[in-house]
Design a protein around this motif. Sequence first.
Motif, PDB file in Angstrom:
ATOM      1  N   GLY A  65      16.583   0.009  -3.601  1.00 14.61           N
ATOM      2  CA  GLY A  65      15.708   0.333  -4.722  1.00 14.61           C
ATOM      3  C   GLY A  65      14.232   0.375  -4.387  1.00 14.61           C
ATOM      4  N   ALA A  66      13.817  -0.228  -3.266  1.00 16.22           N
ATOM      5  CA  ALA A  66      12.403  -0.245  -2.880  1.00 16.22           C
ATOM      6  C   ALA A  66      12.064   0.817  -1.839  1.00 16.22           C
ATOM      7  CB  ALA A  66      12.026  -1.625  -2.351  1.00 16.22           C
ATOM      8  N   GLU A  67      13.061   1.362  -1.174  1.00 15.48           N
ATOM      9  CA  GLU A  67      12.800   2.304  -0.081  1.00 15.48           C
ATOM     10  C   GLU A  67      12.021   3.552  -0.500  1.00 15.48           C
ATOM     11  OE1 GLU A  67      16.619   2.935   1.692  1.00 15.48           O
ATOM     12  OE2 GLU A  67      16.485   1.095   2.876  1.00 15.48           O
ATOM     13  N   PRO A  68      12.355   4.206  -1.634  1.00 15.49           N
ATOM     14  CA  PRO A  68      11.585   5.401  -2.002  1.00 15.49           C
ATOM     15  C   PRO A  68      10.102   5.103  -2.224  1.00 15.49           C
ATOM     16  CG  PRO A  68      13.612   5.297  -3.284  1.00 15.49           C
ATOM     17  CD  PRO A  68      13.474   3.984  -2.556  1.00 15.49           C
ATOM     18  N   PHE A  69       9.799   3.985  -2.855  1.00  8.42           N
ATOM     19  CA  PHE A  69       8.413   3.599  -3.107  1.00  8.42           C
ATOM     20  C   PHE A  69       7.686   3.340  -1.783  1.00  8.42           C
ATOM     21  CE2 PHE A  69       5.183   0.324  -4.007  1.00  8.42           C
ATOM     22  CZ  PHE A  69       4.432   0.984  -4.960  1.00  8.42           C
ATOM     23  N   ALA A  70       8.322   2.596  -0.883  1.00  9.66           N
ATOM     24  CA  ALA A  70       7.716   2.290   0.414  1.00  9.66           C
ATOM     25  C   ALA A  70       7.489   3.575   1.220  1.00  9.66           C
ATOM     26  CB  ALA A  70       8.606   1.324   1.197  1.00  9.66           C
ATOM     27  N   ASP A  71       8.466   4.461   1.211  1.00 10.93           N
ATOM     28  CA  ASP A  71       8.318   5.734   1.930  1.00 10.93           C
ATOM     29  C   ASP A  71       7.184   6.564   1.346  1.00 10.93           C
ATOM     30  OD1 ASP A  71      10.452   4.984   3.516  1.00 10.93           O
ATOM     31  OD2 ASP A  71      11.911   6.278   2.487  1.00 10.93           O
ATOM     32  N   GLU A  72       7.085   6.561   0.021  1.00 11.78           N
ATOM     33  CA  GLU A  72       6.031   7.332  -0.633  1.00 11.78           C
ATOM     34  C   GLU A  72       4.649   6.737  -0.353  1.00 11.78           C
ATOM     35  OE1 GLU A  72       4.921   9.212  -5.002  1.00 11.78           O
ATOM     36  OE2 GLU A  72       6.706   7.958  -4.816  1.00 11.78           O
ATOM     37  N   LEU A  73       4.557   5.405  -0.269  1.00 10.13           N
ATOM     38  CA  LEU A  73       3.282   4.774   0.097  1.00 10.13           C
ATOM     39  C   LEU A  73       2.814   5.279   1.459  1.00 10.13           C
ATOM     40  CD1 LEU A  73       3.443   0.990  -0.906  1.00 10.13           C
ATOM     41  CD2 LEU A  73       1.710   2.649  -1.597  1.00 10.13           C
ATOM     42  N   GLU A  74       3.742   5.407   2.387  1.00  3.94           N
ATOM     43  CA  GLU A  74       3.414   5.907   3.728  1.00  3.94           C
ATOM     44  C   GLU A  74       3.022   7.383   3.690  1.00  3.94           C
ATOM     45  OE1 GLU A  74       3.319   4.230   6.719  1.00  3.94           O
ATOM     46  OE2 GLU A  74       3.642   2.397   5.564  1.00  3.94           O
ATOM     47  N   ALA A  75       3.788   8.193   2.967  1.00  2.00           N
ATOM     48  CA  ALA A  75       3.575   9.642   2.949  1.00  2.00           C
ATOM     49  C   ALA A  75       2.300  10.037   2.206  1.00  2.00           C
ATOM     50  CB  ALA A  75       4.778  10.342   2.319  1.00  2.00           C
ATOM     51  N   VAL A  76       2.055   9.415   1.070  1.00  2.00           N
ATOM     52  CA  VAL A  76       0.902   9.774   0.241  1.00  2.00           C
ATOM     53  C   VAL A  76      -0.371   9.084   0.739  1.00  2.00           C
ATOM     54  CG1 VAL A  76      -0.047   9.650  -2.114  1.00  2.00           C
ATOM     55  CG2 VAL A  76       2.360  10.217  -1.761  1.00  2.00           C
ATOM     56  N   ALA A  77      -0.235   7.884   1.254  1.00  2.84           N
ATOM     57  CA  ALA A  77      -1.349   7.082   1.767  1.00  2.84           C
ATOM     58  C   ALA A  77      -2.515   7.010   0.776  1.00  2.84           C
ATOM     59  CB  ALA A  77      -1.813   7.628   3.123  1.00  2.84           C
ATOM     60  N   PRO A  78      -2.257   6.515  -0.437  1.00  7.84           N
ATOM     61  CA  PRO A  78      -3.326   6.454  -1.433  1.00  7.84           C
ATOM     62  C   PRO A  78      -4.368   5.390  -1.089  1.00  7.84           C
ATOM     63  CG  PRO A  78      -1.441   5.236  -2.219  1.00  7.84           C
ATOM     64  CD  PRO A  78      -1.018   5.904  -0.925  1.00  7.84           C
ATOM     65  N   ASP A  79      -5.576   5.584  -1.577  1.00  5.90           N
ATOM     66  CA  ASP A  79      -6.612   4.561  -1.444  1.00  5.90           C
ATOM     67  C   ASP A  79      -6.416   3.592  -2.606  1.00  5.90           C
ATOM     68  OD1 ASP A  79      -8.813   2.946  -1.175  1.00  5.90           O
ATOM     69  OD2 ASP A  79     -10.289   4.532  -1.537  1.00  5.90           O
ATOM     70  N   LEU A  80      -5.989   2.384  -2.308  1.00  7.53           N
ATOM     71  CA  LEU A  80      -5.714   1.391  -3.347  1.00  7.53           C
ATOM     72  C   LEU A  80      -6.784   0.308  -3.401  1.00  7.53           C
ATOM     73  CD1 LEU A  80      -1.843   1.030  -2.908  1.00  7.53           C
ATOM     74  CD2 LEU A  80      -3.118   2.438  -4.559  1.00  7.53           C
ATOM     75  N   THR A  81      -7.966   0.620  -2.883  1.00  6.67           N
ATOM     76  CA  THR A  81      -9.074  -0.321  -2.942  1.00  6.67           C
ATOM     77  C   THR A  81      -9.310  -0.725  -4.396  1.00  6.67           C
ATOM     78  OG1 THR A  81     -10.077   0.716  -1.006  1.00  6.67           O
ATOM     79  CG2 THR A  81     -11.511  -0.670  -2.381  1.00  6.67           C
ATOM     80  N   GLY A  82      -9.393  -2.022  -4.626  1.00  7.10           N
ATOM     81  CA  GLY A  82      -9.620  -2.536  -5.971  1.00  7.10           C
ATOM     82  C   GLY A  82      -8.353  -2.982  -6.673  1.00  7.10           C
ATOM     83  N   LEU A  83      -7.198  -2.531  -6.185  1.00  2.00           N
ATOM     84  CA  LEU A  83      -5.927  -2.953  -6.789  1.00  2.00           C
ATOM     85  C   LEU A  83      -5.614  -4.373  -6.353  1.00  2.00           C
ATOM     86  CD1 LEU A  83      -3.343  -2.151  -8.422  1.00  2.00           C
ATOM     87  CD2 LEU A  83      -2.315  -1.596  -6.214  1.00  2.00           C
ATOM     88  N   ARG A  84      -5.371  -5.239  -7.320  1.00  4.49           N
ATOM     89  CA  ARG A  84      -4.977  -6.616  -7.034  1.00  4.49           C
ATOM     90  C   ARG A  84      -3.502  -6.749  -7.368  1.00  4.49           C
ATOM     91  NH1 ARG A  84      -9.262 -10.512  -7.027  1.00  4.49           N
ATOM     92  NH2 ARG A  84      -8.029 -11.902  -8.323  1.00  4.49           N
TER      93      ARG A  84
END
Length: 152
Positions: A65-84
């Motif tokens: 259930g977590a693999e698609p999200f983890a893969d998308e984090l790698e592929a999209v590489a969003p700037d998450l500065t400020g996210l806590r």
Amino acid sequence: MAVVILYGTETGNCELAADAISDVLAADHDPSIYDMSEFAVEDLDPADFLVVVCSTYGEGELPTGAEPFADELEAVAPDLTGLRFAVFGLGDTVYGETFNRGGEIIAEKLTARGATQVGEHARHDNSSPVKPSVQATEWTRGLLAVIETANV
């Protein structure tokens, strides 16, 4: 501030823990709960507070259930500065060094994108007599002050 709870699970225990976390947060916040497999990385908002609930599968891998999200984090590489964010992990100490690795993997991927992990990284042990939802409830009570600090 919105609180978003994402869970990644293999057997459903993370969903139960996410529900328990939501129940505690509902008194002061309006939490939203999503299965990681159905949540788009583009929807992560640094103005939100993120709670990650993630189990460990096999020998230290992410649950299905977590693999698609983890893969998308790698592929999209969003700037998450400020996210806590905070992490409630589920695992079993019988797996030794890979105990609770799933939550750690997601935390590493989020911090690599600029997000900041706050609060205690909870690690539920399936070998203990404590149910995940009970530990999640107690952990979330301690997390409330951290969320309020993030809200300033």
